[in-house]
Design an enzyme around this catalytic site. Structure first.
Site, PDB file in Angstrom:
ATOM      1  N   VAL A  16       0.832  -1.213   0.000  1.00  0.00           N
ATOM      2  CA  VAL A  16       0.000   0.000   0.000  1.00  0.00           C
ATOM      3  C   VAL A  16       0.865   1.262   0.000  1.00  0.00           C
ATOM      4  O   VAL A  16       0.636   2.187  -0.795  1.00  0.00           O
ATOM      5  CB  VAL A  16      -0.966  -0.005   1.211  1.00  0.00           C
ATOM      6  N   GLU A 131     -10.277   5.351   5.735  1.00  0.00           N
ATOM      7  CA  GLU A 131     -11.067   4.794   4.618  1.00  0.00           C
ATOM      8  C   GLU A 131     -10.485   3.493   4.082  1.00  0.00           C
ATOM      9  O   GLU A 131     -11.214   2.572   3.697  1.00  0.00           O
ATOM     10  CB  GLU A 131     -11.142   5.839   3.488  1.00  0.00           C
ATOM     11  N   ILE A 138     -12.850   0.509  -2.245  1.00  0.00           N
ATOM     12  CA  ILE A 138     -14.299   0.804  -2.272  1.00  0.00           C
ATOM     13  C   ILE A 138     -14.600   1.890  -1.248  1.00  0.00           C
ATOM     14  O   ILE A 138     -14.266   1.729  -0.075  1.00  0.00           O
ATOM     15  CB  ILE A 138     -15.139  -0.441  -1.901  1.00  0.00           C
ATOM     16  N   GLU A 192      -1.348 -14.743   2.389  1.00  0.00           N
ATOM     17  CA  GLU A 192      -0.035 -14.704   3.055  1.00  0.00           C
ATOM     18  C   GLU A 192       0.481 -16.119   3.262  1.00  0.00           C
ATOM     19  O   GLU A 192      -0.300 -17.078   3.249  1.00  0.00           O
ATOM     20  CB  GLU A 192      -0.189 -14.079   4.446  1.00  0.00           C
ATOM     21  N   LYS A 207     -12.844  -5.807  10.350  1.00  0.00           N
ATOM     22  CA  LYS A 207     -13.537  -4.888   9.422  1.00  0.00           C
ATOM     23  C   LYS A 207     -15.011  -4.734   9.788  1.00  0.00           C
ATOM     24  O   LYS A 207     -15.561  -3.639   9.735  1.00  0.00           O
ATOM     25  CB  LYS A 207     -13.386  -5.396   7.994  1.00  0.00           C
ATOM     26  N   GLY A 304      -5.255  -4.520  -2.787  1.00  0.00           N
ATOM     27  CA  GLY A 304      -4.361  -4.215  -3.904  1.00  0.00           C
ATOM     28  C   GLY A 304      -3.698  -2.880  -3.705  1.00  0.00           C
ATOM     29  O   GLY A 304      -4.220  -2.003  -3.009  1.00  0.00           O
TER      30      GLY A 304
HETATM   31  N1  LIG Z   1      -2.213  -5.047   0.811  1.00  0.00           N
HETATM   32  C1  LIG Z   1      -3.465  -4.650   0.634  1.00  0.00           C
HETATM   33  O1  LIG Z   1      -4.044  -4.870  -0.418  1.00  0.00           O
HETATM   34  C2  LIG Z   1      -4.196  -3.925   1.732  1.00  0.00           C
HETATM   35  C3  LIG Z   1      -5.538  -3.553   1.536  1.00  0.00           C
HETATM   36  C4  LIG Z   1      -6.206  -2.835   2.544  1.00  0.00           C
HETATM   37  C5  LIG Z   1      -5.549  -2.523   3.712  1.00  0.00           C
HETATM   38  N2  LIG Z   1      -4.246  -2.945   3.868  1.00  0.00           N
HETATM   39  C6  LIG Z   1      -3.598  -2.579   5.112  1.00  0.00           C
HETATM   40  O2  LIG Z   1      -2.502  -1.718   4.824  1.00  0.00           O
HETATM   41  C7  LIG Z   1      -1.456  -1.919   5.760  1.00  0.00           C
HETATM   42  C8  LIG Z   1      -0.184  -2.233   5.017  1.00  0.00           C
HETATM   43  O3  LIG Z   1      -0.342  -3.402   4.255  1.00  0.00           O
HETATM   44  P1  LIG Z   1       0.707  -3.820   3.118  1.00  0.00           P
HETATM   45  O4  LIG Z   1       0.065  -4.921   2.373  1.00  0.00           O
HETATM   46  O5  LIG Z   1       1.160  -2.610   2.386  1.00  0.00           O
HETATM   47  O6  LIG Z   1       1.883  -4.411   4.018  1.00  0.00           O
HETATM   48  P2  LIG Z   1       3.371  -4.773   3.548  1.00  0.00           P
HETATM   49  O7  LIG Z   1       3.420  -4.929   2.060  1.00  0.00           O
HETATM   50  O8  LIG Z   1       3.818  -5.894   4.392  1.00  0.00           O
HETATM   51  O9  LIG Z   1       4.208  -3.467   3.892  1.00  0.00           O
HETATM   52  C9  LIG Z   1       4.516  -3.093   5.215  1.00  0.00           C
HETATM   53  C10 LIG Z   1       5.552  -1.982   5.170  1.00  0.00           C
HETATM   54  O10 LIG Z   1       5.788  -1.556   6.485  1.00  0.00           O
HETATM   55  C11 LIG Z   1       7.162  -1.728   6.816  1.00  0.00           C
HETATM   56  N3  LIG Z   1       7.194  -2.222   8.182  1.00  0.00           N
HETATM   57  C12 LIG Z   1       6.446  -3.197   8.724  1.00  0.00           C
HETATM   58  N4  LIG Z   1       6.734  -3.344  10.028  1.00  0.00           N
HETATM   59  C13 LIG Z   1       7.693  -2.446  10.317  1.00  0.00           C
HETATM   60  C14 LIG Z   1       8.429  -2.125  11.493  1.00  0.00           C
HETATM   61  N5  LIG Z   1       8.213  -2.774  12.639  1.00  0.00           N
HETATM   62  N6  LIG Z   1       9.322  -1.121  11.414  1.00  0.00           N
HETATM   63  C15 LIG Z   1       9.564  -0.486  10.254  1.00  0.00           C
HETATM   64  N7  LIG Z   1       8.894  -0.747   9.096  1.00  0.00           N
HETATM   65  C16 LIG Z   1       7.993  -1.731   9.132  1.00  0.00           C
HETATM   66  C17 LIG Z   1       7.738  -2.718   5.834  1.00  0.00           C
HETATM   67  O11 LIG Z   1       9.115  -2.457   5.648  1.00  0.00           O
HETATM   68  P3  LIG Z   1      10.004  -3.260   4.562  1.00  0.00           P
HETATM   69  O12 LIG Z   1       9.482  -2.837   3.235  1.00  0.00           O
HETATM   70  O13 LIG Z   1      11.393  -2.841   4.795  1.00  0.00           O
HETATM   71  O14 LIG Z   1       9.740  -4.715   4.839  1.00  0.00           O
HETATM   72  C18 LIG Z   1       6.898  -2.395   4.581  1.00  0.00           C
HETATM   73  O15 LIG Z   1       7.455  -1.332   3.887  1.00  0.00           O
HETATM   74  C19 LIG Z   1      -1.951  -3.025   6.684  1.00  0.00           C
HETATM   75  O16 LIG Z   1      -2.562  -2.456   7.806  1.00  0.00           O
HETATM   76  C20 LIG Z   1      -2.974  -3.741   5.844  1.00  0.00           C
HETATM   77  O17 LIG Z   1      -3.946  -4.421   6.620  1.00  0.00           O
HETATM   78  C21 LIG Z   1      -3.561  -3.612   2.917  1.00  0.00           C
END
Ligand SMILES: NC(=O)c1ccc[n+]([C@@H]2O[C@H](COP(=O)([O-])OP(=O)(O)OC[C@H]3O[C@@H](n4cnc5c(N)ncnc54)[C@H](OP(=O)(O)O)[C@@H]3O)[C@@H](O)[C@H]2O)c1
Length: 431
Positions: A16, A131, A138, A192, A207, A304
């Site tokens: 994200v 949001e 959405i 995952e 949610k 996404g």
């Molecule tokens: N993915 C989706 O489609 C989606 C949709 C809706 C909501 N979300 C929400 O959005 C949020 C992020 O999701 P994501 O999918 O983007 O996760 P992600 O791909 O795992 O990215 C997490 C990011 O945070 C960094 N990070 C995590 N823990 C950390 C820590 N302790 N200290 C420093 N940096 C840290 C990671 O660093 P590195 O890059 O160095 O590993 C990475 O850049 C979550 O709350 C998720 O539920 C995601």
């Protein structure tokens, strides 16, 4: 605020956060026109700054100190897209207390700590927008906060976990087993390596807690949401569901009742003609029933990089727009009270049961007697013809509307019968 730009601190540059880092510079002119001010990434927090990050994002300086991002005087808005409870929660608290506006995609933090964080935001006169926490791209949070404000919402029924919806769609369309459909979802990056949060339905519980709290104006705690995942479903259930005219979906349901709020996430059988039954793959949909609008359905990509970043950037624009006009961005309203959640045993439903039974005379009568004892009326029974070498028969029972308490007693008593039927699957039918 500098008069020329709004400084944004990005906590997380993953799926994200990477999308946000792509959109902000990529659409800078359009966004500045909408926001009334340039939106500028100041710095970002990651776990590993040396990691290769592609996808055409123009990245600000990366570091591993979250407090340094939050405390940077050039940062006015903190975007939290780390995921997980900590350190996200502490960094959000820190940002709000420092008078910074926060935008987050973190359903776990909002579901568990929303009430506390909204109160902190209100005390400090800052915004806390979320949001992206439900339904990815959405628009759904704003719909509950603003667009449905004149309504009395009576029910929400939602498919709000794309991973499980993908798995269930594969099981339905290809007769795949759960394990194969899950492996496929993992290979495609939809699930995952540890799929617990999705397949055991923690994610949709968070949610639903967020949506129900907004819809009903009282805090719905995530641990109070009844939760059942999808691991025990078999391809046999999908074959029967199809032949009976149903789809199987993991549904998040919240309903107002005179005695409290019903909030539950579990697989259901939905008549195939219903709109929600047609929501397939990684798509999400949220159906709302309310007094003025009647029924409304919100549908789209629930996850996404770019869809979710779209929601984040919209939240940033709302804050920027208010600031650029010299207004205070809207602070969140903490729920006035905690909702009284009713127990699952108090609901009524129709049920589907699939049993394995020894192929002996008298078995059906013994099973029917247990249903009768618990005042559950059977609507239909199917027993597909079995092969001679199969020692067990399969029995599919559909009931009329019955109490959950009666159904649970029935299931317990069935396993105590001499003929020892094995209850393979029980599904509630959501008509
Ligand atoms: N993915 C989706 O489609 C989606 C949709 C809706 C909501 N979300 C929400 O959005 C949020 C992020 O999701 P994501 O999918 O983007 O996760 P992600 O791909 O795992 O990215 C997490 C990011 O945070 C960094 N990070 C995590 N823990 C950390 C820590 N302790 N200290 C420093 N940096 C840290 C990671 O660093 P590195 O890059 O160095 O590993 C990475 O850049 C979550 O709350 C998720 O539920 C995601």
């Amino acid at each position: 605020m500098s008069s020329r730009h709004l400084g944004i601190g990005l906590l997380g540059v993953g799926v994200v956060g990477g999308g946000v880092a792509q959109i902000l510079p990529g659409k800078a002119t359009q966004l500045a026109a909408r926001a009334g001010i340039e939106l500028r990434l100041v710095r970002a927090l990651v776990r590993d700054p040396a990691k290769e990050r592609t996808r055409g994002a123009t990245l600000p300086p990366l570091g591993t100190d979250g407090a340094a991002v939050v405390d940077d005087p050039a940062v006015q808005v903190v975007v939290e897209v780390l995921g997980g409870e900590q350190p996200a929660l502490d960094l959000i608290r820190r940002a709000l207390r420092a008078g910074k506006h926060v935008v987050t995609a973190n359903k776990e933090v909002i579901a568990k700590h929303g009430a506390e964080l909204f109160a902190i935001a209100q005390q400090h006169g800052v915004a806390l927008q979320f949001e992206a926490s439900v339904g990815g791209g959405i628009p759904v949070i704003a719909v509950f906060q603003h667009d449905l404000a004149a309504n009395w919402v009576s029910r929400i029924a939602a498919i709000i976990n794309g991973t499980t919806n993908y798995i269930l769609s594969r099981m339905a369309s290809e007769g795949a087993d759960f394990g194969d459909a899950l492996a496929d979802a993992q290979a495609l990056g939809y699930a995952e390596a540890d799929p617990t949060a999705d397949v055991d339905a923690y994610d949709p519980c968070y949610k639903l807690a967020i949506l129900a709290s907004l819809a009903f104006g009282e805090e719905v705690r995530p641990e109070g949401v009844h939760r059942e995942g999808i691991r025990s479903l078999s391809r046999r259930d999908f074959a029967f569901a199809r032949s009976l005219g149903y789809a199987i979906k993991l549904l998040a349901i919240a309903r107002r009742r005179a005695d409290g709020i019903e909030a539950r996430v579990h697989p259901v059988m939905l008549p195939a003609s219903k709109m929600l039954a047609k929501v397939d793959g990684v798509f999400n949909a949220i159906e709302v029933e309310a007094d003025l609008v009647g029924t409304a359905l919100l549908y789209g990509q629930g996850a996404g990089s770019l869809p979710t970043a779209s929601a984040i950037v919209a939240d940033v624009i709302a804050i920027a727009d208010a600031l650029a006009r010299g207004d205070r961005p809207r602070t969140p309203i903490p729920p006035s009270s905690r909702a009284r959640l009713v127990q699952i045993e108090s609901i009524d439903s129709r049920y589907y049961l699939r049993l394995s039974v020894p192929d002996k005379p008298g078995v059906l009568a013994a099973i029917a007697a247990v249903f009768g004892r618990n005042a559950i009326s059977i609507a239909s029974v199917q027993q597909p013809e079995q092969t001679p070498e199969d020692p067990e028969a399969e029995l599919v029972i559909m009931t009329h509307r019955a109490s959950e308490a009666g159904m649970q007693a029935t299931i317990a008593q069935l396993s105590g019968l001499d003929v020892s039927p094995r209850v393979q699957t029980v599904l509630r039918i959501e008509d």
